[in-house]
Scaffold this motif. Structure first.
Motif, PDB file in Angstrom:
ATOM      1  N   PRO A  82       0.800  -1.232   0.000  1.00 32.98           N
ATOM      2  CA  PRO A  82       0.000   0.000   0.000  1.00 32.98           C
ATOM      3  C   PRO A  82       0.831   1.279   0.000  1.00 32.98           C
ATOM      4  N   GLU A  83       1.957   1.267   0.736  1.00 30.53           N
ATOM      5  CA  GLU A  83       2.781   2.482   0.848  1.00 30.53           C
ATOM      6  C   GLU A  83       3.303   2.948  -0.504  1.00 30.53           C
ATOM      7  N   GLN A  84       3.384   2.002  -1.473  1.00 32.31           N
ATOM      8  CA  GLN A  84       3.874   2.393  -2.806  1.00 32.31           C
ATOM      9  C   GLN A  84       2.922   3.378  -3.464  1.00 32.31           C
ATOM     10  N   ALA A  85       1.651   3.395  -3.027  1.00 34.25           N
ATOM     11  CA  ALA A  85       0.678   4.314  -3.624  1.00 34.25           C
ATOM     12  C   ALA A  85       1.044   5.758  -3.311  1.00 34.25           C
ATOM     13  N   ILE A  86       1.352   6.035  -2.039  1.00 30.88           N
ATOM     14  CA  ILE A  86       1.677   7.427  -1.690  1.00 30.88           C
ATOM     15  C   ILE A  86       3.038   7.807  -2.287  1.00 30.88           C
ATOM     16  N   LEU A  87       3.972   6.856  -2.293  1.00 31.64           N
ATOM     17  CA  LEU A  87       5.284   7.142  -2.890  1.00 31.64           C
ATOM     18  C   LEU A  87       5.122   7.381  -4.394  1.00 31.64           C
ATOM     19  N   GLY A  88       4.271   6.572  -5.040  1.00 28.77           N
ATOM     20  CA  GLY A  88       4.034   6.707  -6.482  1.00 28.77           C
ATOM     21  C   GLY A  88       3.362   8.026  -6.823  1.00 28.77           C
ATOM     22  N   LEU A  89       2.410   8.457  -6.003  1.00 29.16           N
ATOM     23  CA  LEU A  89       1.755   9.756  -6.250  1.00 29.16           C
ATOM     24  C   LEU A  89       2.764  10.890  -6.124  1.00 29.16           C
ATOM     25  N   ARG A  90       3.586  10.829  -5.066  1.00 31.87           N
ATOM     26  CA  ARG A  90       4.587  11.887  -4.870  1.00 31.87           C
ATOM     27  C   ARG A  90       5.527  11.950  -6.067  1.00 31.87           C
ATOM     28  N   LYS A  91       5.990  10.783  -6.508  1.00 33.16           N
ATOM     29  CA  LYS A  91       6.950  10.733  -7.611  1.00 33.16           C
ATOM     30  C   LYS A  91       6.306  11.165  -8.931  1.00 33.16           C
ATOM     31  N   PHE A  99       5.360  20.334   3.281  1.00 33.88           N
ATOM     32  CA  PHE A  99       5.247  21.266   4.412  1.00 33.88           C
ATOM     33  C   PHE A  99       4.563  20.539   5.570  1.00 33.88           C
ATOM     34  N   ARG A 100       5.228  20.474   6.699  1.00 32.69           N
ATOM     35  CA  ARG A 100       4.611  19.864   7.887  1.00 32.69           C
ATOM     36  C   ARG A 100       4.702  20.855   9.052  1.00 32.69           C
ATOM     37  N   PRO A 101       3.706  21.711   9.170  1.00 27.42           N
ATOM     38  CA  PRO A 101       3.751  22.706  10.244  1.00 27.42           C
ATOM     39  C   PRO A 101       3.413  22.086  11.588  1.00 27.42           C
ATOM     40  N   ILE A 127      10.114  21.519   6.530  1.00 29.44           N
ATOM     41  CA  ILE A 127      10.014  21.371   5.075  1.00 29.44           C
ATOM     42  C   ILE A 127      10.872  20.174   4.702  1.00 29.44           C
ATOM     43  N   ARG A 128      10.192  19.143   4.245  1.00 31.67           N
ATOM     44  CA  ARG A 128      10.844  17.864   3.959  1.00 31.67           C
ATOM     45  C   ARG A 128      10.912  17.693   2.442  1.00 31.67           C
ATOM     46  N   GLU A 129      12.116  17.439   1.912  1.00 31.31           N
ATOM     47  CA  GLU A 129      12.231  17.123   0.488  1.00 31.31           C
ATOM     48  C   GLU A 129      11.565  15.758   0.306  1.00 31.31           C
ATOM     49  N   ILE A 134      17.314   8.526  -0.107  1.00 31.91           N
ATOM     50  CA  ILE A 134      17.403   7.060  -0.085  1.00 31.91           C
ATOM     51  C   ILE A 134      16.046   6.411  -0.401  1.00 31.91           C
ATOM     52  N   TYR A 135      14.966   7.199  -0.320  1.00 30.38           N
ATOM     53  CA  TYR A 135      13.629   6.683  -0.646  1.00 30.38           C
ATOM     54  C   TYR A 135      13.530   6.250  -2.108  1.00 30.38           C
ATOM     55  N   PHE A 136      14.186   7.005  -2.994  1.00 25.35           N
ATOM     56  CA  PHE A 136      14.004   6.758  -4.421  1.00 25.35           C
ATOM     57  C   PHE A 136      15.288   6.399  -5.147  1.00 25.35           C
ATOM     58  N   GLY A 245      13.446  14.011   7.337  1.00 21.33           N
ATOM     59  CA  GLY A 245      12.190  14.762   7.485  1.00 21.33           C
ATOM     60  C   GLY A 245      11.051  13.872   7.934  1.00 21.33           C
ATOM     61  N   ASP A 246      11.056  12.637   7.466  1.00 23.85           N
ATOM     62  CA  ASP A 246      10.027  11.672   7.888  1.00 23.85           C
ATOM     63  C   ASP A 246      10.105  11.475   9.402  1.00 23.85           C
ATOM     64  N   ILE A 247      11.316  11.263   9.872  1.00 21.91           N
ATOM     65  CA  ILE A 247      11.506  10.941  11.289  1.00 21.91           C
ATOM     66  C   ILE A 247      11.276  12.182  12.169  1.00 21.91           C
ATOM     67  N   TYR A 275      -2.699  16.720  -0.079  1.00 20.77           N
ATOM     68  CA  TYR A 275      -2.886  17.142   1.309  1.00 20.77           C
ATOM     69  C   TYR A 275      -3.273  15.938   2.133  1.00 20.77           C
ATOM     70  N   GLU A 276      -2.496  15.685   3.169  1.00 21.15           N
ATOM     71  CA  GLU A 276      -2.732  14.486   3.982  1.00 21.15           C
ATOM     72  C   GLU A 276      -2.249  14.742   5.401  1.00 21.15           C
ATOM     73  N   PRO A 277      -2.824  14.041   6.370  1.00 19.85           N
ATOM     74  CA  PRO A 277      -2.250  14.127   7.710  1.00 19.85           C
ATOM     75  C   PRO A 277      -0.867  13.484   7.664  1.00 19.85           C
ATOM     76  N   SER A 278       0.009  13.855   8.604  1.00 21.27           N
ATOM     77  CA  SER A 278       1.362  13.286   8.575  1.00 21.27           C
ATOM     78  C   SER A 278       1.394  11.854   9.100  1.00 21.27           C
ATOM     79  N   HIS A 279       0.316  11.460   9.762  1.00 17.73           N
ATOM     80  CA  HIS A 279       0.296  10.113  10.333  1.00 17.73           C
ATOM     81  C   HIS A 279      -0.139   9.059   9.319  1.00 17.73           C
TER      82      HIS A 279
HETATM   83  C1  LIG Z   1       3.999   5.510   4.477  1.00 17.78           C
HETATM   84  C2  LIG Z   1       5.359   6.087   4.198  1.00 17.78           C
HETATM   85  C3  LIG Z   1       5.766   5.754   2.812  1.00 17.78           C
HETATM   86  C4  LIG Z   1       5.416   7.597   4.445  1.00 17.78           C
HETATM   87  C5  LIG Z   1       6.846   8.094   4.278  1.00 17.78           C
HETATM   88  O1  LIG Z   1       7.786   7.467   4.779  1.00 17.78           O
HETATM   89  O2  LIG Z   1       7.020   9.128   3.644  1.00 17.78           O
HETATM   90  C6  LIG Z   1       4.918   8.109   5.787  1.00 17.78           C
HETATM   91  O3  LIG Z   1       5.682   7.687   6.857  1.00 17.78           O
HETATM   92  C7  LIG Z   1       4.821   9.621   5.761  1.00 17.78           C
HETATM   93  O4  LIG Z   1       5.433  10.261   6.618  1.00 17.78           O
HETATM   94  O5  LIG Z   1       4.106  10.158   4.901  1.00 17.78           O
END
Ligand SMILES: CC(C)[C@H](C(=O)O)[C@@H](O)C(=O)O
Ligand SMILES: NC(=O)c1ccc[n+]([C@@H]2O[C@H](COP(=O)([O-])OP(=O)(O)OC[C@H]3O[C@@H](n4cnc5c(N)ncnc54)[C@H](O)[C@@H]3O)[C@@H](O)[C@H]2O)c1
Ligand SMILES: [Mg+2]
Length: 357
Positions: A82-91, A99-101, A127-129, A134-136, A245-247, A275-279
């Motif tokens: 499933p996570e490939q969906a959000i990564l695929g949309l971003r890419k 932006f994560r305020p 502000i996360r690139e 290493i993600y891509f 930035g994720d962490i 637009y999505e929650p960070s969680h």
């Molecule tokens: C689900 C995962 C791919 C995602 C990421 O690591 O970017 C998430 O943790 C986020 O912060 O949006």
């Protein structure tokens, strides 16, 4: 104004329903079209990001996204997870600027695990690139080690990389954002160990010279993780790579009281945004009606501001959120003694009511 609505999995469907409720309560005309994404799309179409969902996202002015993922998909081949969906949309949409305020609302000062005086009045912007690092980076995979400590052993590898234009464009985003705020950028890196991040630091410094009115500070990521809980108000804009930035954004969410309070906007160079929650999809509480919908509702406000040119409506939503918090309404994640515990839908309803008042 066309909005692609992609609720996804777990609490994604519950929290997006509340944000849609809030958008519908505004006196604005939106065309909203929903599609499956993540595990839900895998179940129905055999792929987490079906072509039709990607097409809808590409054609929309903005995308409202819930969350994807569930432990039950962890054994699938990576491209089907499933996570490939959000990564695929971003890419695919080139959504490089995330932006994560992290704002601590006055009413939630007691909900954080940190001392009130550390976080009262906190307003920082991470502000996360979002499309590099290493993600891509390629190559990645499994192989037999030819060197290292255990030649001949099975090993896995990923590639960390950033190109100059990728760093330059996120640097400009950060300096521009800082100009509208407190004029300070902290660039977070690991230049003491990683060549990718020495390069990041060098390019940040070069771009910084074009913004003499903005203070640029460099900080190693381990120290940044520590400073974020030691003296978070010393930060203004934090700019960093995809992984750090994720962490750090999950860490910063606890400064606001809960990860359920941290919205996000991911923009490309034409200001189209997701637009999505960070969680995430929070499988541990999914289906119970207790998830906090405020990060998603606040993400919808960011959508109105950044992609739909509706600043007044964005502010109305933000004011309504503050109002329900002032009324003492709390989902369990931000509950403290003396406040009123409510569920996901009750919280959404209260925001709608506050909008109309
Ligand atoms: C689900 C995962 C791919 C995602 C990421 O690591 O970017 C998430 O943790 C986020 O912060 O949006
Ligand atoms: N952008 C995304 O779609 C996204 C982001 C992060 C994680 N994920 C995925 O979500 C799944 C779960 O991951 P996780 O448990 O590590 O992270 P998570 O963010 O889903 O949950 C972490 C903790 O925070 C709580 N939480 C999260 N959102 C909340 C909300 N709105 N209200 C109240 N509590 C909330 C959860 O109950 C859980 O205890 C995984 O499959 C992961 O890959 C997706
Ligand atoms: Mg994350």
């Amino acid at each position: 104004m066309k909005i692609a609505v992609l609720p996804g999995d777990g609490i994604g469907t519950e929290i997006v329903a509340e944000a849609v409720k809030v958008l519908n309560a505004l006196d604005l005309k939106f065309e909203m079209e929903s599609a499956l994404v993540g595990g839900a799309a895998y179940e129905a179409h055999g792929h987490p990001l079906p072509e039709s969902t990607l097409q809808l996202a590409k054609e929309a002015d903005a995308i409202l996204f819930g969350a994807v993922g569930d432990w039950k998909y962890d054994k699938l081949d990576r491209p089907l997870r499933p996570e490939q969906a959000i990564l695929g949309l971003r890419k695919n949409l080139g959504l490089f600027a995330n932006f994560r305020p992290a704002i601590c609302y006055e009413q939630l000062v007691g909900a954080s695990s940190l001392k009130p005086e550390l976080i009262a009045g906190l307003d920082i912007l991470i502000i996360r690139e979002l499309t590099g690092d290493i993600y891509f980076g390629q190559p990645r995979g499994r192989r037999t080690a030819v060197d290292g400590h255990f030649p001949g052993a099975e090993e896995a590898f990923d590639t960390m990389r950033y190109s100059r234009p990728e760093i330059e464009r996120i640097a400009h985003v950060a300096f521009h954002a800082a100009r509208k705020r407190n004029k300070k950028v902290t660039s977070v890196d690991k230049a003491n160990v990683l060549e990718t991040f020495q390069f990041w630091k060098d390019v940040m410094t070069e771009v910084g010279q074009q913004y003499p009115d903005v203070e640029l500070q460099h900080m190693y990521v381990d120290n940044a993780a520590m400073q974020l809980v030691k003296a978070p108000k010393a930060f203004d804009v934090v700019v960093t790579g995809n992984m750090f930035g994720d962490i750090l954004s999950d860490e910063a969410s606890m400064l606001t009281g809960s990860i359920g309070m941290l919205p996000s906007a991911s923009l490309n160079s034409s200001n189209q945004g997701l637009y999505e929650p960070s969680h995430g999809s929070a499988p541990d509480i999914a289906g119970k009606g207790v998830a906090n919908p405020l990060a998603t509702i606040l993400s919808a406000a960011m959508m109105l501001r950044f992609s739909l040119n509706q600043e007044a409506a964005a502010q109305r939503i933000e004011a309504a959120v503050q109002k329900v918090l002032a009324q003492g309404l709390r989902t369990p994640d931000i509950y403290s003694e003396g406040t009123t515990k409510v569920g996901t839908a009750q919280m959404g309803d209260a925001v709608v009511k506050a909008l109309q008042a």
